[in-house]
Enzyme design. Structure first.
Site, PDB file in Angstrom:
ATOM      1  N   GLY A  44      39.585   9.918 -35.839  1.00 15.08           N
ATOM      2  CA  GLY A  44      38.028  10.441 -35.382  1.00 15.08           C
ATOM      3  C   GLY A  44      37.412  10.109 -36.798  1.00 15.08           C
ATOM      4  O   GLY A  44      38.103   9.449 -37.667  1.00 15.08           O
TER       5      GLY A  44
ATOM      6  N   GLY B   4      33.408  10.456 -38.872  1.00 12.18           N
ATOM      7  CA  GLY B   4      32.631  11.596 -39.323  1.00 12.18           C
ATOM      8  C   GLY B   4      31.134  10.638 -39.442  1.00 12.18           C
ATOM      9  O   GLY B   4      31.317   8.756 -39.317  1.00 12.18           O
TER      10      GLY B   4
ATOM     11  N   TYR C 128      30.043   9.650 -42.486  1.00  9.45           N
ATOM     12  CA  TYR C 128      30.330   7.829 -43.228  1.00  9.45           C
ATOM     13  C   TYR C 128      31.623   7.838 -43.649  1.00  9.45           C
ATOM     14  O   TYR C 128      32.781   6.949 -44.477  1.00  9.45           O
ATOM     15  CB  TYR C 128      29.824   8.534 -44.612  1.00  9.45           C
ATOM     16  CG  TYR C 128      30.500  10.041 -45.568  1.00  9.45           C
ATOM     17  CD1 TYR C 128      31.581   9.512 -46.734  1.00  9.45           C
ATOM     18  CD2 TYR C 128      30.293  11.276 -44.712  1.00  9.45           C
ATOM     19  CE1 TYR C 128      32.466  10.243 -47.316  1.00  9.45           C
ATOM     20  CE2 TYR C 128      31.245  12.039 -45.558  1.00  9.45           C
ATOM     21  CZ  TYR C 128      32.108  11.931 -46.870  1.00  9.45           C
ATOM     22  OH  TYR C 128      33.070  12.223 -47.860  1.00  9.45           O
ATOM     23  N   GLY C 129      32.681   8.384 -42.373  1.00  7.33           N
ATOM     24  CA  GLY C 129      33.820   8.074 -43.366  1.00  7.33           C
ATOM     25  C   GLY C 129      35.126   8.224 -41.354  1.00  7.33           C
ATOM     26  O   GLY C 129      34.767   8.191 -40.492  1.00  7.33           O
TER      27      GLY C 129
ATOM     28  N   LYS D 234      41.932   7.776 -44.297  1.00  7.70           N
ATOM     29  CA  LYS D 234      40.735   7.647 -44.144  1.00  7.70           C
ATOM     30  C   LYS D 234      39.630   6.526 -45.229  1.00  7.70           C
ATOM     31  O   LYS D 234      40.027   5.944 -46.191  1.00  7.70           O
ATOM     32  CB  LYS D 234      40.475   9.273 -44.720  1.00  7.70           C
ATOM     33  CG  LYS D 234      38.600   9.001 -44.745  1.00  7.70           C
ATOM     34  CD  LYS D 234      38.198  10.611 -45.065  1.00  7.70           C
ATOM     35  CE  LYS D 234      37.154  10.448 -44.501  1.00  7.70           C
ATOM     36  NZ  LYS D 234      36.413  12.224 -44.878  1.00  7.70           N
TER      37      LYS D 234
ATOM     38  N   ASP E 178      31.981  23.005 -45.847  1.00  2.97           N
ATOM     39  CA  ASP E 178      32.000  22.721 -44.826  1.00  2.97           C
ATOM     40  C   ASP E 178      32.795  24.163 -43.987  1.00  2.97           C
ATOM     41  O   ASP E 178      33.696  23.189 -42.621  1.00  2.97           O
ATOM     42  CB  ASP E 178      32.397  21.243 -44.622  1.00  2.97           C
ATOM     43  CG  ASP E 178      31.253  20.725 -43.543  1.00  2.97           C
ATOM     44  OD1 ASP E 178      30.463  21.520 -42.172  1.00  2.97           O
ATOM     45  OD2 ASP E 178      31.890  19.932 -42.375  1.00  2.97           O
TER      46      ASP E 178
END
Length: 263
Positions: A39, A41, A43-44, A61, A156
């Site tokens: 997946g 995000g 910024y990663g 990552k 989060d």
């Protein structure tokens, strides 16, 4: 087109060009062979890899290349690495190493087998009755407690960042986490994690809700809950006096579970 819209479009185009995920089969740091993208995000980019020496599955990552030009984004990535290296919990990612390849920043961690709760709920139409939802949050508390005892604020806690495998919960994604040694500041930060717990509980409770009204109503009117659960939710969501400790949250969950069981 406004100047702001034009700049935003250029930025998105730039990100699209430079943030392309690494291809399957790519070998990183002479050690990790990419299998597929798990997946991405804001910024990663996260990859499922095979460690060549051990043949074991690892998670890699990468900080998005478009973010590596900004010191603040690099600092956030380094902060995440620092926090994950301190977790030391079987139900959280295990950090292995951080490194740079051709200017790109990476870190590796163990692969946690399981399905995230968001996918589970939507793919299987999983329903959580009041008792099950309360028990779920109770099982999540020890993970949050482990973080807070290390002065780590997750920041989060949500359905998509909780994995489940054979009934066991795992907490992931520490990209927004912080370490705060100042007790008064950390007490304030903890409230955000408590609020997130309330949000997760409310989400689970709504999986068992069927709307009968065309007009959306507050959860206090839409959901038929024991007053002990309502009390718990109102404090978690800071509608009423906010909780100051996880112990008091656990006590109120136990009280709510007892009320539901007696129903």
């Amino acid at each position: 087109m406004s100047k702001f819209t034009f700049i935003r479009s250029i930025r998105k185009m730039y990100q699209f060009v430079v943030d392309k995920p690494l291809q399957q089969g790519t070998i990183i740091n002479n050690l990790y062979k990419i299998k597929h993208v798990i997946g991405s995000g804001s910024y990663g980019i996260i990859y499922n890899c095979k460690e060549i020496q051990t043949n074991e599955i690892r998670v890699l990552k990468q900080l998005r290349p478009s973010k590596q030009r900004t010191k603040s984004e690099v600092s956030l990535f380094e902060n995440e690495i620092s926090i994950i290296s301190k977790l030391q919990h079987a139900s959280m990612p295990q950090f292995y190493e951080a490194f740079s390849v051709n200017g790109s920043l990476f870190y590796s961690m163990n692969y946690i087998e399981g399905i995230n709760m968001e996918d589970l709920i939507f793919s299987t139409n999983r329903k959580y009755v009041e008792k099950d939802a309360l028990a779920f949050i109770l099982d999540l508390l020890p993970l949050v407690d482990h973080l807070h005892k290390k002065n780590i604020f997750h920041g989060d806690i949500r359905i998509s960042n909780i994995l489940i495998n054979k009934g066991k919960l795992f907490l992931i994604d520490f990209g927004l986490s912080k370490i705060e040694q100042n007790d008064s500041k950390f007490l304030e930060l903890r409230q955000y994690d408590y609020y997130d717990l309330g949000d997760v509980l409310l989400y689970l409770l709504y999986t068992n809700y069927s709307s009968k009204n065309k007009k959306a109503l507050p959860w206090t009117e839409e959901l038929s809950l024991e007053m002990e659960t309502v009390h718990l939710l109102k404090r978690l969501l800071q509608i009423d006096e906010a909780y100051s400790t996880l112990e008091s949250i656990a006590q109120d969950i136990e009280t709510a579970l007892l009320a539901v069981t007696k129903k």
